[in-house]
Design an enzyme around this catalytic site. Structure first.
Site, PDB file in Angstrom:
ATOM      1  N   GLU A  97      -7.372  -2.026   5.060  1.00 49.63           N
ATOM      2  CA  GLU A  97      -7.490  -2.520   6.506  1.00 49.63           C
ATOM      3  C   GLU A  97      -6.362  -3.463   6.395  1.00 49.63           C
ATOM      4  O   GLU A  97      -5.833  -3.873   5.588  1.00 49.63           O
ATOM      5  CB  GLU A  97      -8.731  -3.289   6.722  1.00 49.63           C
TER       6      GLU A  97
ATOM      7  N   GLY B  84      -5.688  -6.977   0.180  1.00 50.96           N
ATOM      8  CA  GLY B  84      -6.283  -5.984   1.013  1.00 50.96           C
ATOM      9  C   GLY B  84      -5.608  -4.664   1.288  1.00 50.96           C
ATOM     10  O   GLY B  84      -4.877  -4.263   0.382  1.00 50.96           O
ATOM     11  N   GLU B  85      -5.443  -4.053   2.391  1.00 56.55           N
ATOM     12  CA  GLU B  85      -4.589  -2.961   2.789  1.00 56.55           C
ATOM     13  C   GLU B  85      -4.989  -1.669   1.936  1.00 56.55           C
ATOM     14  O   GLU B  85      -4.584  -0.747   2.150  1.00 56.55           O
ATOM     15  CB  GLU B  85      -3.140  -3.087   2.388  1.00 56.55           C
ATOM     16  N   GLY B  86      -6.164  -1.846   1.152  1.00 54.13           N
ATOM     17  CA  GLY B  86      -6.417  -0.661   0.309  1.00 54.13           C
ATOM     18  C   GLY B  86      -5.733  -0.797  -1.161  1.00 54.13           C
ATOM     19  O   GLY B  86      -5.910   0.283  -1.873  1.00 54.13           O
TER      20      GLY B  86
ATOM     21  N   ILE C 159       0.750  -1.327   0.042  1.00 56.50           N
ATOM     22  CA  ILE C 159      -0.179  -0.085  -0.003  1.00 56.50           C
ATOM     23  C   ILE C 159       1.040   1.114  -0.115  1.00 56.50           C
ATOM     24  O   ILE C 159       0.487   2.281  -0.617  1.00 56.50           O
ATOM     25  CB  ILE C 159      -0.750  -0.008   1.275  1.00 56.50           C
TER      26      ILE C 159
END
Length: 342
Positions: free
Chosen positions: A168, A310-312, A91
């Site tokens: 997240e 994930g992580e954005g 990210i």
């Protein structure tokens, strides 16, 4: 709870006419045209602009992780938060590339990280309760999480931001997201639970069993989306849900990332359906259940890259496409401007 305006479609014909008279065949820019219409509805038909976009990454731990639903222990959540702050995660790479300002929010990892500057403290506890044994949190914690998220979004709004993206980090959060999905859609747990971090067949079977157990345990409380979050949610999922609602209330666009973020989006829509039109769904993740959840929400994601990190990360990669939709709408010549007769 959140006063979200129903999207104004009064000027749709004007917006569509502006799109259709650009120097291109009708519909030639495909989904970018649909996206431009959505953005113009929210940010204004004349010359919409994306201003000060913010990537908010919410981190928390999950009690169910202690029961072996992931290949990684809960401590990895904390280690990844440190990695985010040090700039070494995917990210970080993607937000630097596309020009997103990134912030990391501790919503409730196991232990606060000492002597590490840059983490925003919005802790609701030291990880949630194991959802297959008891409620993840109290209803009061959900409301507190909404308040924290709202205050953070308001700060960004005051600083001129009109678009947020949500990421997240939380070991065990695919279990929580799958349980939320099942509770709010009525789908079977086995259709919602995926392999998350790449678990083996034995762990996958256990994960499905524990999610089913959680749904049975809390069955009588799952008619209300707030109670669903209290019983089955994660501290980071709760705050993502609150951030989405708060952003829409302030006429801001929301980029929804992957499976976890879409579960938060689903909860937000159940709380206030008006939030839906402020959401841009970034990508279709490779996590089982995400396709069905997107279909349930009638959402068409911008990207399909087989990602499941994930992580954005998917939301970050979608930003250039969103900016491209804005730019063609604002800057592309019309046939009349270009002196082209058709």
């Amino acid at each position: 709870m959140f006063d979200i305006k129903l999207i104004n479609t009064e000027f749709d014909d004007v917006i569509q006419q502006k799109i259709d008279t650009k120097t291109k065949p009708l519909g030639a820019l495909g989904d970018l045209e649909t996206l431009a219409l959505q953005i113009a509805r929210v940010l204004g038909k004349d010359k919409p602009q994306i201003r000060n976009p913010k990537m908010m990454v919410f981190a928390a731990d999950h009690g169910i992780a202690d029961s072996g639903v992931s290949i990684a222990p809960s401590e990895v959540t904390t280690q990844m938060v440190v990695n985010f702050i040090n700039g070494g995660a995917a990210i970080n790479v993607f937000t630097r590339q596309v020009g997103f300002d990134l912030e990391v929010i501790d919503c409730g990892i196991l232990k606060p990280i000492e002597n590490l500057e840059g983490v925003i403290d919005q802790r609701l506890g030291a990880g949630t309760g194991p959802i297959h044994k008891r409620a993840a949190m109290t209803l009061g914690a959900v409301k507190q999480g909404f308040k924290m998220a709202t205050d953070r979004v308001e700060l960004h709004h005051q600083n001129g931001c009109n678009l947020i993206a949500l990421g997240e980090m939380g070991i065990g959060n695919t279990s929580s997201a799958a349980a939320i999905m099942a509770a709010l859609t009525g789908m079977k747990a086995e259709d919602c639970v995926g392999r998350g971090t790449g678990i083996d067949a034995t762990t996958f079977k256990r994960k499905k069993m524990l999610v089913e157990q959680a749904l049975l345990m809390h069955h009588c409380e799952l008619d209300d989306p707030m109670q669903v979050l209290a019983c089955l949610g994660g501290f980071e999922i709760v705050q993502m849900t609150g951030a989405m609602l708060a952003a829409a209330e302030r006429n801001m666009l929301v980029i929804v990332d992957g499976f976890i973020a879409t579960a938060a989006a689903l909860a937000a829509i159940k709380i206030n359906p008006n939030v839906r039109e402020y959401m841009i769904f970034a990508h279709q993740s490779d996590e089982k259940g995400h396709v069905m959840m997107l279909e349930f929400l009638q959402a068409k994601p911008l990207l399909k890259l087989g990602m499941k990190l994930g992580e954005g990360t998917g939301a970050a990669l979608a930003l250039p496409l969103i900016q491209a939709a804005v730019n063609f709408y604002n800057e592309m010549a019309s046939f009349a401007d270009a002196g082209i007769e058709i």
